[in-house]
Design an enzyme around this catalytic site. Structure first.
Site, short mmCIF file in Angstrom:
data_model
loop_
_atom_site.label_atom_id
_atom_site.label_comp_id
_atom_site.label_asym_id
_atom_site.label_seq_id
_atom_site.Cartn_x
_atom_site.Cartn_y
_atom_site.Cartn_z
N LYS A 146 28.17 41.41 3.77
CA LYS A 146 27.40 41.31 5.01
C LYS A 146 26.12 40.49 4.79
O LYS A 146 25.74 39.68 5.65
CB LYS A 146 27.06 42.70 5.54
CG LYS A 146 26.65 42.71 7.02
CD LYS A 146 26.85 44.07 7.63
CE LYS A 146 26.01 44.25 8.89
NZ LYS A 146 26.19 43.19 9.90
N LYS A 214 14.79 40.51 6.72
CA LYS A 214 15.04 41.42 5.60
C LYS A 214 16.37 41.10 4.92
O LYS A 214 16.47 41.10 3.69
CB LYS A 214 15.04 42.87 6.11
CG LYS A 214 15.09 43.90 4.99
CD LYS A 214 15.18 45.30 5.56
CE LYS A 214 16.40 45.40 6.48
NZ LYS A 214 16.44 46.63 7.27
#
Lengths: 271, 271, 271, 271
Positions: A146, A214
């Site tokens: 991911k 992030k």
């Protein structure tokens, strides 16, 4: 098949409803219990603690809003993973690709990793939730995959923003650029969906910029561990950081376009 | 409609054939005249100089292999543009997006700019050659639009290469990454087409890396003129330059993946 | 003044000797006890554990080789800091700027942070060890200041390497570039010292590249926390990572020059 | 030795005065003739055209304000170089490193390239004008060397700005950072001179930012020609472009610090 479901945010709720509608028995838990009632109306049972859900159901799916919190809960010492395995249970991480609409339509892409047997047993549920599931090997690979995808996505969003800004300042129509892009070899759903709202400086957060940044940071950290040099991702990450410093962190990640556009009048200095 | 056609390279030949098959009368010229014969077999007339073609045909299309050479020929003092306008003719630049296959299938995207009336008259030919044509305003805008698109494409190719490299060194399957990407919001024809060949280090040049790098450089120069900061494109450009320094300039632009991958054993130094 | 000294690596040994020669009483400890004997010959006392040193001396200086290990030892739960404060002691972090020679000559720059009173008491020792000490406020600021300095240094080393490479490939003499630089406004000791050895591809590790890259990463992480975008440092960091991937991590950080130079012949690909 | 002098800007005037004070006979020309009178007061002769100066003097020095204009004048077809060589004259390019003060003090660094014999003959004048002159070979090498130096300088200025910004947002004193830097291995006159004014956002243009950015661009273009990848310089160049887009182009190049600092409140966007 009795399935427990922890976390009824935007994604979790859509997924749990999907399971109920396909005939699964679902027992739900959510931090804010009131959210469970909507699910109860669809036929779900409710438990008051995650432990109670886990105790009751052979399979429990956790769909927590903040990926890093979730990872921490799972992987940390004394975390869920250790607890489950200690009791002879199995753990499968399964981050999904896709947002609210694909969740409702059962069109998610599921990136599963962990105990292979568990993956195979749970396939009927994955078939309802997603259009495709992948088994990626050991736990951690789902999150890594991911990160890689999101890193590419973040760099693309920057390339897209720079292109829109260049078009605009060069006297070209940004709308025409969108139309041209949509007919060519790099046409993709993200450009198609985000382009028009970006031109309106409208950034309702489907995926908040601070979360995208992030993920860029974590992907770069993964590259650091493995000595992979990624200068384009690094430049994109710095642009997202600039966007955060401009106060855009809670907007959609496409708001990086505003950071790219920042121009005359924004700085003050004297000769 | 009688149409002149200058330049019978891979693209020009496919386009001229297309026009012939749709009932246009086509008169061709090519630097290497032998190439004209294949077109004659399809029904084209041949002339020995561009001037002769221009003299004979109301509309002449030029499809020259090297964009910068073409631009120079057209825009320079004493160039085609001046010549044409001096004689009361009109000029339309019309770079196309798409390679051999779309050219053969009449599926190009045409970025026209220049004399509006000429654009409107030539639409019947554009309808045969492309799936869509855009009118972009003053001459120069076609080339600029193409630079913007290619700049985005070049940055995306770098993001893609970095992602593949990160996946590989992190223990993930690159093939699975391709499969995951193809199901998500950033799925696009370029990743789908180039991904599998990149994994085989096979770089038959559909679009040579040195040309992609030149377009990145020109797009950055356009940004320089207009004071547009594009750090992601700049990082991508440096990666393409690194690839050129590695001797990959004549391969497909996707060979930048090899520059991203370069690792241990490539440098020599002593303690 | 009785001073304890933990860690007798290259730096620690030079510093402890300096203290002894200036009339301080010094009690030393080192993981490898044999290293203590050289100091004993200079008049030092030896203890077998850090605890014993701390018990004996009012002031103890720790000079451990690996900064992250040192930080971890100090700041972690149950670490030195907690232990000291628990017993009513005070802690001062004091990373130094400078390597072996300045340590021997008492010409270090000391970046102290923590208990102000302790700083003031220990100044006589700092005066011997360094040409200048700074008091930077709360614990953590010393490490942060060092990261900022090393980040600037790492970016400068990359700029220098790129310049040398550009000079060389443009047909200029790298030696002349060094001479020109040394006479101008950006002349600095690092360029003067490292330039000649870089031209010989000689990288005896005064400051290992992998440590420089780690400091770049930590500085970027500090920027991440505070939403500071640092695209030049990010690009430099990726170059250091590329150098690591080329197997240069244990050489001097100036070996990033080898990564910048890598060229033709290093990649393999097919058409 | 009779020396002609073309161009009496800040640099040219200081240099011509220097020559006069060391006993050279100097004949001057300037576009704005009134500027010549100050020199006449110091003993210079005046001519009304460059041609007249060249005709009168065996050696003529041109010190024109805009380097690219100067280069164009010199190297273009029908330019000075061709003219001179056509008449049997010789040309030496000699960009200098240093600004007003070093020019007045005869402390410039002179980067000469071109006809070797001419270089040797003119050394007495160079000895007055500079603290050091280099002979760099064929014409063009002087300009290239200056680009390399300025590229390194521009990257360093960015690294410095990022460091100051990081220090500030991390709670450190920027003044202390300046002090620490000035004592270490990367101490250099530029940091020492520009640091204090940058902290005051004061950017009186010793070297205008737009000229620094132009030199970055030209250095990158030189790298492009020679396939040298320079990601740090490229990132620095984009920061200077961002500064230009913020309207800082006419300030000193150290004003890039303002672009690095731009933060919250500068962008507008909606959820």
């Amino acid at each position: 098949m009795e399935i427990g479901f922890l976390g009824l945010g935007i994604m979790g709720k859509a997924m749990a409803v999907n399971l109920l509608r396909h005939g699964f028995k679902v027992t739900v838990w959510n931090r804010t219990l009131s959210k469970c009632e909507e699910l109860a109306a669809e036929g779900a049972s409710i438990e008051e603690t995650p432990a109670a859900v886990i105790k009751k159901c052979k399979y429990t799916i956790a769909m927590l809003s903040d990926p890093s919190a979730a990872l921490s809960v799972v992987f940390d010492k004394d975390g869920v993973l250790e607890a489950i395995e200690h009791k002879g249970g199995y753990f499968l991480e399964a981050p999904v690709s896709g947002s609210k609409k694909p969740a409702e339509d059962g069109q998610l892409v599921i990136l599963a990793a962990g105990k292979k047997e568990l993956y195979e047993e749970i396939i009927p549920a994955f078939d309802v939730l997603g259009k495709k599931s992948f088994y990626l090997g050991q736990v951690g690979n789902g999150a890594k995959m991911k990160l890689v995808v999101n890193m590419i996505m973040g760099s693309m969003m920057n390339a897209f923003s720079e292109g829109l800004c260049l078009a605009d300042r060069s006297g070209l129509s940004c709308q025409t650029l969108l139309d041209v892009l949509d007919l060519g070899g790099i046409a993709n759903p993200m450009f198609k969906m985000k382009g028009p709202t970006m031109l309106q400086s409208s950034y309702s957060p489907a995926f908040p910029l601070k979360h995208q940044q992030k993920d860029m940071r974590l992907a770069l950290a993964l590259g650091d561990e493995n000595a992979v040099s990624m200068p384009v991702a690094a430049a994109a990450n710095e642009a997202f950081k600039k966007a955060r410093s401009l106060g855009l962190g809670d907007l959609d990640f496409s708001a990086v376009y505003e950071a790219v556009k920042v121009a005359e009048g924004s700085a003050s200095a004297t000769k």
